[in-house]
Write an enzyme that holds these catalytic residues in place. Structure first.
Site, PDB file in Angstrom:
ATOM      1  N   ASP A   1       3.842 -14.216  -5.400  1.00 56.53           N
ATOM      2  CA  ASP A   1       3.140 -13.482  -4.986  1.00 56.53           C
ATOM      3  C   ASP A   1       2.602 -13.801  -3.820  1.00 56.53           C
ATOM      4  O   ASP A   1       1.643 -14.950  -3.480  1.00 56.53           O
ATOM      5  CB  ASP A   1       2.068 -12.972  -5.590  1.00 56.53           C
ATOM      6  CG  ASP A   1       2.515 -11.899  -6.916  1.00 56.53           C
ATOM      7  OD1 ASP A   1       3.046 -11.095  -6.560  1.00 56.53           O
ATOM      8  OD2 ASP A   1       2.430 -12.514  -8.047  1.00 56.53           O
TER       9      ASP A   1
ATOM     10  N   MET B   1      -0.141 -13.232  -0.708  1.00 62.41           N
ATOM     11  CA  MET B   1      -1.279 -12.484  -0.265  1.00 62.41           C
ATOM     12  C   MET B   1      -2.146 -13.115   0.928  1.00 62.41           C
ATOM     13  O   MET B   1      -2.185 -14.375   0.949  1.00 62.41           O
ATOM     14  CB  MET B   1      -2.354 -12.224  -1.364  1.00 62.41           C
ATOM     15  CG  MET B   1      -1.630 -11.892  -2.517  1.00 62.41           C
ATOM     16  SD  MET B   1      -2.954 -11.649  -4.063  1.00 62.41           S
ATOM     17  CE  MET B   1      -1.827 -11.492  -5.228  1.00 62.41           C
TER      18      MET B   1
ATOM     19  N   SER C   1       5.821 -13.819 -12.880  1.00 59.56           N
ATOM     20  CA  SER C   1       5.057 -14.081 -11.713  1.00 59.56           C
ATOM     21  C   SER C   1       4.251 -15.596 -11.829  1.00 59.56           C
ATOM     22  O   SER C   1       3.338 -15.790 -12.852  1.00 59.56           O
ATOM     23  CB  SER C   1       3.882 -13.110 -11.360  1.00 59.56           C
ATOM     24  OG  SER C   1       2.976 -13.607 -10.518  1.00 59.56           O
TER      25      SER C   1
ATOM     26  N   MET D   1       2.410  -9.242   0.227  1.00 62.03           N
ATOM     27  CA  MET D   1       1.062  -8.418   0.125  1.00 62.03           C
ATOM     28  C   MET D   1       0.355  -8.946   1.344  1.00 62.03           C
ATOM     29  O   MET D   1      -0.608  -9.287   1.359  1.00 62.03           O
ATOM     30  CB  MET D   1       0.240  -8.503  -1.088  1.00 62.03           C
ATOM     31  CG  MET D   1       0.936  -7.913  -2.165  1.00 62.03           C
ATOM     32  SD  MET D   1       0.338  -8.267  -3.804  1.00 62.03           S
ATOM     33  CE  MET D   1       1.546  -9.581  -4.014  1.00 62.03           C
TER      34      MET D   1
ATOM     35  N   HIS E   1       9.105 -14.738  -9.704  1.00 65.89           N
ATOM     36  CA  HIS E   1       8.475 -13.482  -8.707  1.00 65.89           C
ATOM     37  C   HIS E   1       7.265 -14.320  -8.069  1.00 65.89           C
ATOM     38  O   HIS E   1       6.327 -15.054  -8.734  1.00 65.89           O
ATOM     39  CB  HIS E   1       7.779 -12.517  -9.629  1.00 65.89           C
ATOM     40  CG  HIS E   1       7.147 -11.375  -8.549  1.00 65.89           C
ATOM     41  ND1 HIS E   1       7.769 -10.237  -8.092  1.00 65.89           N
ATOM     42  CD2 HIS E   1       5.631 -11.285  -8.633  1.00 65.89           C
ATOM     43  CE1 HIS E   1       6.836  -9.561  -7.551  1.00 65.89           C
ATOM     44  NE2 HIS E   1       5.486 -10.012  -7.680  1.00 65.89           N
TER      45      HIS E   1
ATOM     46  N   ASP F   1       5.455  -4.152 -11.672  1.00 61.38           N
ATOM     47  CA  ASP F   1       4.551  -5.206 -11.406  1.00 61.38           C
ATOM     48  C   ASP F   1       3.178  -4.832 -11.402  1.00 61.38           C
ATOM     49  O   ASP F   1       2.704  -3.951 -11.095  1.00 61.38           O
ATOM     50  CB  ASP F   1       4.627  -5.831  -9.863  1.00 61.38           C
ATOM     51  CG  ASP F   1       4.078  -6.896  -9.621  1.00 61.38           C
ATOM     52  OD1 ASP F   1       3.399  -7.515 -10.530  1.00 61.38           O
ATOM     53  OD2 ASP F   1       3.979  -7.364  -8.451  1.00 61.38           O
TER      54      ASP F   1
ATOM     55  N   HIS G   1       7.196 -11.407  -3.256  1.00 58.74           N
ATOM     56  CA  HIS G   1       6.258  -9.960  -3.057  1.00 58.74           C
ATOM     57  C   HIS G   1       5.249 -10.213  -1.902  1.00 58.74           C
ATOM     58  O   HIS G   1       4.096 -10.962  -2.228  1.00 58.74           O
ATOM     59  CB  HIS G   1       5.881  -9.665  -4.308  1.00 58.74           C
ATOM     60  CG  HIS G   1       4.810  -8.388  -4.221  1.00 58.74           C
ATOM     61  ND1 HIS G   1       4.117  -8.261  -5.368  1.00 58.74           N
ATOM     62  CD2 HIS G   1       4.699  -7.539  -3.354  1.00 58.74           C
ATOM     63  CE1 HIS G   1       3.545  -7.118  -5.333  1.00 58.74           C
ATOM     64  NE2 HIS G   1       3.621  -6.611  -3.954  1.00 58.74           N
TER      65      HIS G   1
ATOM     66  N   MET H   1       3.981  -0.828  -8.105  1.00 59.62           N
ATOM     67  CA  MET H   1       2.705  -1.384  -8.772  1.00 59.62           C
ATOM     68  C   MET H   1       2.129  -0.442  -9.656  1.00 59.62           C
ATOM     69  O   MET H   1       2.010   0.608  -9.411  1.00 59.62           O
ATOM     70  CB  MET H   1       1.850  -1.717  -7.363  1.00 59.62           C
ATOM     71  CG  MET H   1       2.158  -2.672  -6.338  1.00 59.62           C
ATOM     72  SD  MET H   1       2.824  -4.360  -6.961  1.00 59.62           S
ATOM     73  CE  MET H   1       1.072  -4.888  -7.913  1.00 59.62           C
TER      74      MET H   1
HETATM   75  C1  DX5 Z   1      -0.492  -8.476  -8.526  1.00 60.15           C
HETATM   76  C2  DX5 Z   1       0.702  -9.261  -8.338  1.00 60.15           C
HETATM   77  C3  DX5 Z   1       1.360  -9.447  -9.523  1.00 60.15           C
HETATM   78  C4  DX5 Z   1       0.629 -10.306 -10.642  1.00 60.15           C
HETATM   79  C5  DX5 Z   1       0.982  -9.580 -11.894  1.00 60.15           C
HETATM   80  O1  DX5 Z   1      -1.190  -8.020  -7.138  1.00 60.15           O
HETATM   81  O2  DX5 Z   1       1.519  -8.634  -7.552  1.00 60.15           O
HETATM   82  O3  DX5 Z   1       2.769  -9.987  -9.493  1.00 60.15           O
HETATM   83  O4  DX5 Z   1       1.005 -11.616 -10.628  1.00 60.15           O
HETATM   84  O5  DX5 Z   1       0.318 -10.237 -13.065  1.00 60.15           O
HETATM   85  P1  DX5 Z   1       0.067  -9.523 -14.519  1.00 60.15           P
HETATM   86  O6  DX5 Z   1       1.410  -9.411 -15.192  1.00 60.15           O
HETATM   87  O7  DX5 Z   1      -0.949 -10.608 -14.852  1.00 60.15           O
HETATM   88  O8  DX5 Z   1      -0.828  -8.186 -14.195  1.00 60.15           O
HETATM   89 ZN    ZN Z   2       3.818  -9.112  -7.448  1.00 56.03          ZN
END
Ligand code: DX5
Ligand code: ZN
Length: 215
Positions: free
Chosen positions: A32, A34, A7, A65, A30, A174, A63, A136
């Site tokens: 993220d 948000m 990620s 969110m 990956h 994740d 991903h 998650m």
């Molecule tokens: C959190 C993200 C993850 C995050 C994971 O909301 O969806 O992808 O980057 O990070 P680690 O591996 O540090 O928990």
């Molecule tokens: Zn993620």
């Protein structure tokens, strides 16, 4: 075949191209996204995905969110995402169904994601058309949180549903994935591991990726 998806949330955004190259031995990247509404954090948007697409050939696992994700499926697909995951909690079922239909139309792989509060059975109305289910193992929003052991039950339940209704579907985990928790989630039935801090926080990301594979 296990896939490792570092990620980039834990990367150095000033040196993003360098940090993407540092994880070239992984399978997927990956990303993220948000929106500050579905989760209390704001990260990456469409223009950044476009720029990432220009600097790597890696499979982009994006991903989302974000609230009402159907609004952005076309834009992220056109930006170069290979797979999009939408949270089941982010809209009414009709909105999730429309988001998946848009992914089909734009020829990206289709995934749904589950917050820790959501039951495994929530994937059933969509499962037969999915390429991946994302479970998650932390509350979405931030990297570097502790792995929630109780989510292993959900991983096992999702594995059972996938085996029964769509064995080709991948099962991604994740949040808080490290070499230690990786072994647990793989034993519970996951085949795709996202890892942010365990990869980018390691002195040698390539070695961390190998360790996540169990090497
Ligand atoms: C959190 C993200 C993850 C995050 C994971 O909301 O969806 O992808 O980057 O990070 P680690 O591996 O540090 O928990
Ligand atoms: Zn993620």
């Amino acid at each position: 075949m296990i896939k490792i998806a570092p990620s980039i949330l834990s990367a150095d955004f000033v040196n993003l191209e360098r940090d993407i190259q540092r994880v070239a031995s992984a399978d997927w990247l990956h990303v993220d996204v948000m929106d500050g509404a579905f989760v209390p954090n704001i990260t990456i948007g469409v223009p950044v995905v476009q720029s990432i697409r220009r600097c790597t050939d890696m499979f982009l696992d994006v991903h989302l969110m974000i609230e009402k994700p159907e609004r952005y499926i076309a834009a992220f697909a056109q930006a170069g995402a290979n797979l999009l995951s939408v949270h089941l909690e982010a809209d009414h079922p009709s909105g999730i169904a429309r988001a998946l239909a848009l992914m089909e139309e734009h020829k990206v792989q289709k995934a749904v994601a589950l917050r820790p509060i959501t039951k495994a059975e929530a994937i059933l109305p969509y499962l037969e058309q999915l390429d991946l289910v994302l479970v998650m193992t932390v509350e979405p929003g931030f990297g570097g949180q502790a792995f929630m052991d109780e989510q292993l039950t959900v991983v096992r339940q999702v594995r059972e549903l996938i085996d029964r209704y769509n064995p080709a579907c991948r099962l991604e985990v994740d949040g808080g994935v490290s070499p230690k928790t990786a072994a647990q989630v793989l034993a519970a039935g996951a085949d795709t591991l996202v890892a942010g801090s365990a990869v980018y926080g390691a002195p040698d990301p390539a070695q961390a990726i190998a360790a996540l594979r169990g090497n």
